[in-house]
Design an enzyme around this catalytic site. Structure first.
Site, PDB file in Angstrom:
ATOM      1  NE  ARG A 123      -5.799   2.765   3.338  1.00 24.21           N
ATOM      2  CZ  ARG A 123      -5.814   1.978   2.273  1.00 24.21           C
ATOM      3  NH1 ARG A 123      -4.727   1.351   1.896  1.00 24.21           N
ATOM      4  NH2 ARG A 123      -6.926   1.812   1.576  1.00 24.21           N
ATOM      5  CD  GLN A 167     -12.602   6.086   4.914  1.00 25.04           C
ATOM      6  OE1 GLN A 167     -13.622   6.718   4.636  1.00 25.04           O
ATOM      7  NE2 GLN A 167     -12.636   4.814   5.246  1.00 25.04           N
ATOM      8  CG  ASP A 187      -6.060   6.690   1.409  1.00 32.03           C
ATOM      9  OD1 ASP A 187      -4.977   6.727   0.789  1.00 32.03           O
ATOM     10  OD2 ASP A 187      -6.573   5.636   1.823  1.00 32.03           O
ATOM     11  CB  SER A 194      -8.647   5.812  -1.422  1.00 34.30           C
ATOM     12  OG  SER A 194      -8.373   4.906  -0.377  1.00 34.30           O
ATOM     13  CE1 TYR A 200      -3.690  -2.789   5.155  1.00 31.23           C
ATOM     14  CE2 TYR A 200      -3.164  -2.559   7.481  1.00 31.23           C
ATOM     15  CZ  TYR A 200      -3.305  -2.005   6.216  1.00 31.23           C
ATOM     16  OH  TYR A 200      -3.076  -0.664   6.032  1.00 31.23           O
TER      17      TYR A 200
END
Length: 531
Positions: free
Chosen positions: A119, A124, A127, A130, A225
């Site tokens: 992440r 991205q 990903d 997502s 996170y």
């Protein structure tokens, strides 16, 4: 040769490549073999694939390719059909699928898990989680709209007025934001909550109301996170969810933490909802956020609340989901094939490639090493090493006291800054008042308009929503155009000071106009579809 087999999971409608992505893979130097009928459920015909340059083959030939990409993890029988030293690109759920990893390693397959992408920002574009979350959030609203017995938007008609649907979204991640955007666009009154306070700005930028609950807000760890909820925070969130559930017509829950669902809606909260209400549990794939969710099914509670726990929301929109999934694969192949020669070069020193590589030939590489990326602010350059050494030796209570001291020091500094600004403004106001007392009436009137324009401009621009920045840019272009015209008219003045100021004004206004249009075009190009 990249093989695209047909998905064999019951009910799966997705395919790992579309005719468009086949063309993109071929541009990287690869040949593509698509199993006959692989894209039929997503409305992609074999002819469309062959027109894009793919070969149409049987299942055995597709699994026999040097690179195989699928949407879902293969069975042991399918792994047995693969070449030794082949490469597999798929969603593999490596954290729960040890038997598959063993089978891949024994076969000598190098496997890259699309659902284990680190992440970090530069990953991205590949990903898949997502991608799937985005589609699932959108589809959740579609499912809710079909099940709900009313319209999302309010109506004013000759026959009377209807109120908009009240939608409550739990979670401000990719799926939650997609659901918020879809529900707002349909005209619903949307409220949303996320335990991360920084998600509030994103929620409000889409037109929803961010539900505030200080006692339920989470802190973030140095990894980026959210930290685990304390017992007090968990009680606060459950009370908030129950309160919002009683007011909502539709609830969409999206709370997944590393693939596992967090309990958000209790059976008592469901019992407090109105008959005819709908809950769409996007987290049903991880067990479900609602206590009454049955993954894969639609159920109705004793008090008439419909609970949708479908686990194939993304697959219910197969055409676009396949396109997005295929684009993720293309972006990965671009990373693996920098020379565009059709030869993948796996670089295990790259944290992105290493993080998603679960087997390499006969070795199991899962779990991967931690990615050296921190979401915490970087320490000050001076004395950072000493500060880091000191921090590791402090107890949690001492760290808390240190953080409180830093916060108090920052607050004191901000208070001193505000005091200085107030004093400077007061002195400037006195000097300005004295100066204006000795000016003529014409200059005073012009100057008053100038000052009012500054205040109006400041408050208008500072209160504009982020979503309106592009049209605001166009408006400022128009104002700069007026300034440019006025400057050109004054350039011919006999007063050299006026002429100099006019030239400077014309130059600055020109920069604003052309720069503004350039920025606007770049922003709009982000939303254009390829021809």
């Amino acid at each position: 040769m990249i093989g695209i087999p047909k998905e064999t999971l019951a009910g799966e409608r997705l395919v790992a490549a579309t005719p468009k992505t086949v063309t993109q893979l071929r541009a990287l130097g690869y040949e593509v073999a698509v199993e006959r009928g692989a894209g039929a459920e997503a409305s992609y015909s074999d002819k469309a694939y062959s027109d894009a340059g793919a070969s149409i083959v049987d299942a055995a030939a597709a699994w026999d390719c040097g690179i195989v990409t699928t949407v879902n993890a293969p069975s042991e029988q399918q792994v047995a059909q693969m070449n030794n030293a082949a490469m597999l690109i798929s969603r593999l759920a490596p954290h729960t699928n040890n038997e598959l990893l063993d089978a891949l390693a024994k076969r000598g397959v190098t496997a890259l898990a699309l659902d284990a992408v680190p992440r970090i920002s530069r990953a991205q574009s590949i990903d898949v989680l997502s991608t799937m979350s985005n589609v699932s959030g959108y589809r959740a609203v579609i499912e809710a709209a079909e099940e709900f017995g009313g319209m999302f938007t309010g109506q004013v008609t000759a026959a009377g007025k209807t109120q908009p649907a009240k939608v409550f979204v739990i979670g401000g991640g990719v799926a939650g934001l997609a659901a918020i955007g879809a529900a707002v666009s349909l005209g619903a009154e949307v409220r949303a909550f996320d335990v991360r306070p920084e998600a509030g700005e994103q929620i409000e930028s889409l037109g929803a109301t961010f539900v505030q609950a200080k006692a339920a807000q989470q802190e973030r760890s140095s990894t980026g996170y959210a930290k685990a909820l304390s017992d007090e925070q968990e009680r606060a969130t459950l009370a908030l969810y129950a309160e919002e559930a009683a007011k909502a017509d539709i609830i969409i829950t999206t709370a997944l933490v590393r693939g596992s669902a967090v309990r958000t809606i209790t059976k008592e909260a469901v019992a407090g909802m109105r008959s005819g209400s709908v809950i769409v549990d996007v987290a049903a794939t991880g067990g479900g956020n609602c206590e009454l969710t049955v993954p894969g099914s639609k159920t109705v509670s004793d008090n008439g609340v419909t609970i949708i726990g479908y686990t194939d929301l993304a697959s219910r929109m197969p055409r676009h989901t396949s396109q997005l999934f295929g684009t993720n694969v293309v972006n990965l192949m671009k990373l693996l094939t920098p020379a565009k020669d059709g030869k993948p070069a796996l670089d295990l020193d790259d944290p992105v490639q290493r993080g998603m590589t679960v087997t390499n030939e006969s070795q199991i590489l899962w779990p991967p090493p931690a990615v050296a990326v921190s979401a915490a602010p970087a320490p000050a350059a001076a004395g950072s090493a000493a500060a880091g050494a000191t921090a590791t030796s402090l107890s949690p209570e001492e760290l808390k006291e240190e953080a409180q001291r830093k916060a108090a020091a920052q607050e004191a500094e901000q208070a001193a800054k505000r005091k200085r600004n107030t004093v400077l403004m007061a002195i400037s106001g006195i000097i300005l008042a004295v100066a204006l007392a000795f000016t003529d009436a014409a200059f005073l009137a012009t100057f008053s308009i100038f000052v009012l324009a500054i205040f109006v401009g400041y408050y208008v621009v500072s209160n504009v929503s982020h979503s309106l920045h592009t049209p605001l840019m166009s408006q400022t272009n128009a104002i700069s155009g007026i300034i440019l015209v006025g400057s050109l008219l004054q350039i011919g003045s006999e007063n050299p000071v006026v002429t100099t100021l006019a030239v400077l004004s014309a130059a600055i206004a020109s920069i604003n106009v052309f720069g503004g249009f350039l920025v606007t075009y770049r922003m709009l190009s982000m939303f254009r579809k390829d021809a």
